[in-house]
Design an enzyme around this catalytic site. Structure first.
Site, PDB file in Angstrom:
ATOM      1  N   LYS A 169       4.597   4.906   4.716  1.00  0.00           N
ATOM      2  CA  LYS A 169       3.943   3.786   4.791  1.00  0.00           C
ATOM      3  C   LYS A 169       3.751   2.756   5.920  1.00  0.00           C
ATOM      4  CE  LYS A 169       5.754   3.173  -0.161  1.00  0.00           C
ATOM      5  NZ  LYS A 169       6.561   2.321  -0.906  1.00  0.00           N
ATOM      6  N   ARG A 221      11.856  -1.816 -10.190  1.00  0.00           N
ATOM      7  CA  ARG A 221      10.501  -1.660 -10.284  1.00  0.00           C
ATOM      8  C   ARG A 221       9.926  -1.324 -11.543  1.00  0.00           C
ATOM      9  NH1 ARG A 221       8.409  -0.550  -5.258  1.00  0.00           N
ATOM     10  NH2 ARG A 221       6.267  -1.349  -6.087  1.00  0.00           N
ATOM     11  N   PRO A 242       0.953  -1.279  -0.053  1.00  0.00           N
ATOM     12  CA  PRO A 242       0.050  -0.197   0.012  1.00  0.00           C
ATOM     13  C   PRO A 242       0.996   1.451   0.044  1.00  0.00           C
ATOM     14  CG  PRO A 242      -0.639  -1.561   1.761  1.00  0.00           C
ATOM     15  CD  PRO A 242       0.613  -2.080   1.198  1.00  0.00           C
ATOM     16  N   GLU A 243       0.484   2.295  -0.870  1.00  0.00           N
ATOM     17  CA  GLU A 243       1.329   3.522  -0.563  1.00  0.00           C
ATOM     18  C   GLU A 243       0.549   4.358   0.166  1.00  0.00           C
ATOM     19  OE1 GLU A 243       2.221   4.933  -5.044  1.00  0.00           O
ATOM     20  OE2 GLU A 243       1.978   2.750  -5.504  1.00  0.00           O
ATOM     21  N   ASN A 291       5.032   3.154  -6.227  1.00  0.00           N
ATOM     22  CA  ASN A 291       5.418   2.595  -7.630  1.00  0.00           C
ATOM     23  C   ASN A 291       4.350   3.395  -8.421  1.00  0.00           C
ATOM     24  OD1 ASN A 291       7.308   2.126  -9.371  1.00  0.00           O
ATOM     25  ND2 ASN A 291       5.970   0.114  -9.933  1.00  0.00           N
TER      26      ASN A 291
END
Ligand code: ZN
Length: 329
Positions: free
Chosen positions: A50, A309, A2-3, A230
């Site tokens: 985060k 990524r 989760p961002e 990301n």
């Protein structure tokens, strides 16, 4: 993983339980003993990037604002939403206001040199801080359990197993999924680097971005852009029309400023859409074509010694600035 906007929503789910006592615990984790939280009161919730931080202590340390109990020498603060000073957040403010159910607010943590003034032994006990760091499908739910959304490889519809369940005196409960739980002495919140915090320091962010490093690496560096993940990286690079591998040192200050502005704006809008129960509609992340109809490129980028990524970009909308172009200007 989760961002920032998702993690902020997790924290908002915990906030209504501040001032309430843990009456029953459950869950399966080897990282802590859930029984240690029994009979403790949730004192505080904080977020940094985060990570969600929760503080627990004894009931004697929480003083009601209203009623007969005297708040004593310490200040009793009204709840102030974190986003009160940030742009267009009327929805967020309204929702946070609704979420603050408890009529108890917390005393400021006493300074060390104030401790001898306290007569109650319980009040001398330090806060127990827990840090929650979420895995790919990690979450916190309030008053509900997660249900399986699809069958696993063996065809079983097994619901996710909670790491930790906290039942509170109000009858409500919090459930923590797929997260690592760490005990810590205090939250490591640094508002200046937290992308969703009103105190986020744009100048500091610009300093980090203008180095001779691909901007897509710097954006994911949690020391500078805590909470930026990301998805946000891909979307804001597209919105700012910057190629992911452009070196920050070669980009004009106006482009870097636009990138920072988009990062803040996009993160806040994503949070607000989450609070509305709406999903994200990415423009470039995971797409085959950009909104202009161009073919989207895909590659795995990251520092030599770091994580690579997946990155999506449009060769037409996001032109790469090459060193020779700078010299020829
Ligand atoms: Zn395009």
């Amino acid at each position: 993983m989760p961002e920032g906007p998702s993690v902020k929503r997790f924290q908002l789910r915990c906030s209504p339980f501040v001032g309430q006592t843990v009456t029953k615990v459950g869950g399966h984790t080897r990282q802590m003993n859930p029984d240690d939280l029994k009979s403790l009161t949730l004192w505080d919730t904080q977020i940094h990037g985060k990570n969600v931080f929760l503080a627990f202590g004894t009931i004697q340390e929480v003083v009601p604002c209203c009623g007969n109990a005297s708040p004593g020498p310490s200040e009793c603060r009204p709840p102030v939403p974190e986003t009160a000073t940030r742009g267009d957040n009327s929805l967020l403010l309204r929702m946070e206001g609704d979420a603050h159910q408890p009529q108890c607010h917390l005393l400021e943590e006493p300074e060390v040199n104030e401790l001898p003034l306290l007569t109650d032994n319980a009040a001398r006990q330090p806060r127990k801080w827990l840090r929650f760091h979420f895995g790919l499908y990690g979450s916190i739910r309030a008053n509900e359990f997660a249900r399986a959304s699809k069958a696993n490889k063996r065809g079983d519809w097994r619901d996710p197993i909670p790491r930790l369940i906290l039942h509170f005196s109000s009858g409500g409960f919090l459930v923590f999924y797929n997260c690592r739980i760490y005990q810590c002495s205090s939250p490591t919140a640094q508002p200046a680097t937290d992308i969703l915090n009103p105190e986020f320091d744009r100048e500091q962010a610009l300093e980090a971005l203008c180095k001779a490093t691909p901007v897509c690496y710097t954006l994911l560096d949690q020391r500078h852009f805590s909470g930026l993940g990301n998805i946000i990286k891909n979307e804001v690079l597209y919105l700012a029309k910057i190629h992911p591998l452009s070196l920050g040192s070669l980009l004009p200050p106006s482009a870097l400023k636009s990138l920072v502005d988009h990062a803040i704006q996009f993160s806040l809008e994503w949070l607000n859409s989450k609070l509305h129960g709406c999903g994200l509609h990415p423009q470039i992340y995971g797409k085959d074509k950009c909104p202009m109809g161009h073919e989207v490129m895909k590659g795995a980028f990251g520092p030599v010694d770091g994580l690579k990524r997946l990155t999506w970009w449009c060769r037409q909308c996001q032109l790469e600035v090459l060193p020779e172009e700078i010299h020829s200007i």
